[in-house]
Design a protein around this motif. Structure first.
Motif, PDB file in Angstrom:
ATOM      1  N   LEU A 166       4.426  10.508  -9.003  1.00  0.00           N
ATOM      2  CA  LEU A 166       4.012  10.778 -10.381  1.00  0.00           C
ATOM      3  C   LEU A 166       3.255  12.097 -10.504  1.00  0.00           C
ATOM      4  O   LEU A 166       3.453  12.850 -11.463  1.00  0.00           O
ATOM      5  CB  LEU A 166       3.169   9.628 -10.917  1.00  0.00           C
ATOM      6  N   MET A 167       2.394  12.399  -9.536  1.00  0.00           N
ATOM      7  CA  MET A 167       1.671  13.671  -9.576  1.00  0.00           C
ATOM      8  C   MET A 167       2.616  14.855  -9.371  1.00  0.00           C
ATOM      9  O   MET A 167       2.472  15.890 -10.024  1.00  0.00           O
ATOM     10  CB  MET A 167       0.564  13.692  -8.517  1.00  0.00           C
ATOM     11  N   VAL A 168       3.573  14.709  -8.469  1.00  0.00           N
ATOM     12  CA  VAL A 168       4.558  15.779  -8.258  1.00  0.00           C
ATOM     13  C   VAL A 168       5.387  15.961  -9.520  1.00  0.00           C
ATOM     14  O   VAL A 168       5.676  17.096  -9.931  1.00  0.00           O
ATOM     15  CB  VAL A 168       5.440  15.469  -7.027  1.00  0.00           C
ATOM     16  N   TYR A 169       5.772  14.874 -10.167  1.00  0.00           N
ATOM     17  CA  TYR A 169       6.565  14.975 -11.389  1.00  0.00           C
ATOM     18  C   TYR A 169       5.778  15.657 -12.503  1.00  0.00           C
ATOM     19  O   TYR A 169       6.319  16.455 -13.265  1.00  0.00           O
ATOM     20  CB  TYR A 169       7.033  13.592 -11.847  1.00  0.00           C
ATOM     21  N   ARG A 170       4.494  15.348 -12.591  1.00  0.00           N
ATOM     22  CA  ARG A 170       3.660  15.998 -13.611  1.00  0.00           C
ATOM     23  C   ARG A 170       3.536  17.494 -13.351  1.00  0.00           C
ATOM     24  O   ARG A 170       3.573  18.296 -14.274  1.00  0.00           O
ATOM     25  CB  ARG A 170       2.256  15.396 -13.625  1.00  0.00           C
ATOM     26  N   ALA A 221       0.830  -1.204   0.000  1.00  0.00           N
ATOM     27  CA  ALA A 221       0.000   0.000   0.000  1.00  0.00           C
ATOM     28  C   ALA A 221       0.866   1.257   0.000  1.00  0.00           C
ATOM     29  O   ALA A 221       0.562   2.237  -0.699  1.00  0.00           O
ATOM     30  CB  ALA A 221      -0.916  -0.006   1.217  1.00  0.00           C
ATOM     31  N   GLU A 222       1.948   1.222   0.751  1.00  0.00           N
ATOM     32  CA  GLU A 222       2.844   2.377   0.826  1.00  0.00           C
ATOM     33  C   GLU A 222       3.488   2.665  -0.516  1.00  0.00           C
ATOM     34  O   GLU A 222       3.571   3.826  -0.931  1.00  0.00           O
ATOM     35  CB  GLU A 222       3.919   2.105   1.891  1.00  0.00           C
ATOM     36  N   ILE A 223       3.920   1.641  -1.213  1.00  0.00           N
ATOM     37  CA  ILE A 223       4.579   1.881  -2.491  1.00  0.00           C
ATOM     38  C   ILE A 223       3.566   2.334  -3.546  1.00  0.00           C
ATOM     39  O   ILE A 223       3.878   3.158  -4.410  1.00  0.00           O
ATOM     40  CB  ILE A 223       5.388   0.651  -2.961  1.00  0.00           C
ATOM     41  N   GLY A 224       2.344   1.845  -3.468  1.00  0.00           N
ATOM     42  CA  GLY A 224       1.315   2.285  -4.408  1.00  0.00           C
ATOM     43  C   GLY A 224       0.974   3.754  -4.236  1.00  0.00           C
ATOM     44  O   GLY A 224       0.938   4.521  -5.205  1.00  0.00           O
ATOM     45  N   ILE A 225       0.753   4.169  -3.004  1.00  0.00           N
ATOM     46  CA  ILE A 225       0.426   5.569  -2.735  1.00  0.00           C
ATOM     47  C   ILE A 225       1.644   6.455  -2.965  1.00  0.00           C
ATOM     48  O   ILE A 225       1.533   7.555  -3.508  1.00  0.00           O
ATOM     49  CB  ILE A 225      -0.121   5.721  -1.303  1.00  0.00           C
ATOM     50  N   GLY A 226       2.822   5.971  -2.568  1.00  0.00           N
ATOM     51  CA  GLY A 226       4.035   6.757  -2.770  1.00  0.00           C
ATOM     52  C   GLY A 226       4.333   7.005  -4.239  1.00  0.00           C
ATOM     53  O   GLY A 226       4.688   8.119  -4.628  1.00  0.00           O
ATOM     54  N   LEU A 227       4.175   5.988  -5.063  1.00  0.00           N
ATOM     55  CA  LEU A 227       4.403   6.173  -6.502  1.00  0.00           C
ATOM     56  C   LEU A 227       3.370   7.110  -7.122  1.00  0.00           C
ATOM     57  O   LEU A 227       3.693   7.905  -8.000  1.00  0.00           O
ATOM     58  CB  LEU A 227       4.395   4.831  -7.223  1.00  0.00           C
ATOM     59  N   ALA A 228       2.131   7.028  -6.654  1.00  0.00           N
ATOM     60  CA  ALA A 228       1.105   7.940  -7.160  1.00  0.00           C
ATOM     61  C   ALA A 228       1.449   9.388  -6.813  1.00  0.00           C
ATOM     62  O   ALA A 228       1.307  10.289  -7.652  1.00  0.00           O
ATOM     63  CB  ALA A 228      -0.256   7.561  -6.584  1.00  0.00           C
ATOM     64  N   ILE A 229       1.929   9.613  -5.596  1.00  0.00           N
ATOM     65  CA  ILE A 229       2.309  10.966  -5.197  1.00  0.00           C
ATOM     66  C   ILE A 229       3.509  11.443  -6.004  1.00  0.00           C
ATOM     67  O   ILE A 229       3.541  12.586  -6.478  1.00  0.00           O
ATOM     68  CB  ILE A 229       2.602  11.010  -3.684  1.00  0.00           C
TER      69      ILE A 229
END
Length: 123
Positions: free
Chosen positions: A82-86, A72-80
């Motif tokens: 990716l949004m920061v990178y965008r 769960a941590e890696i899923g939410i962390g990657l989503a964050i």
């Protein structure tokens, strides 16, 4: 089986992950280092469970719980990330001071030639 072998391996994995968290600047590499640290903890949990010969296998149960939390941590962390990178165009941890969008007041304060303190504005 001797407890020293998996304990030393887990300590090495944890130290490698800790170095990655402290030294890396890329957010994805920091997340990978956190996962490495969690895997070291899982190795210790299973090794101590085998060494203690626990009839309830509490170490293995905690390991399954830790794996679920890590997923769960890696899923939410990657989503964050990716949004920061965008939004920002970088995944560099040092360049990300805050997650708020820059406001007009912030841009006015950081503009060249702008006063640095409130006392200079009122004087």
């Amino acid at each position: 089986m001797h407890l020293a072998y998996p304990a030393v391996l887990a300590a090495l994995l944890f130290c490698t992950g800790l170095y990655g968290v402290l030294a890396r600047r890329n957010a994805i590499l920091v997340l990978m280092s956190v996962e490495l640290m969690l895997n070291a903890v899982n190795l210790n949990l299973v090794a101590f469970d085998v060494w203690l010969r626990d009839s309830l296998h509490a170490g293995q149960a905690l390991t399954l719980f830790t794996i679920a939390v890590a997923a769960a941590e890696i899923g939410i962390g990657l989503a964050i990330v990716l949004m920061v990178y965008r939004n920002r165009g970088t995944a560099d941890v040092d360049r990300l001071r805050d997650t708020a969008e820059p406001t007009a007041a912030h841009e006015a304060r950081t503009a060249p030639g702008a006063p640095n303190s409130q006392s200079e504005v009122t004087a």
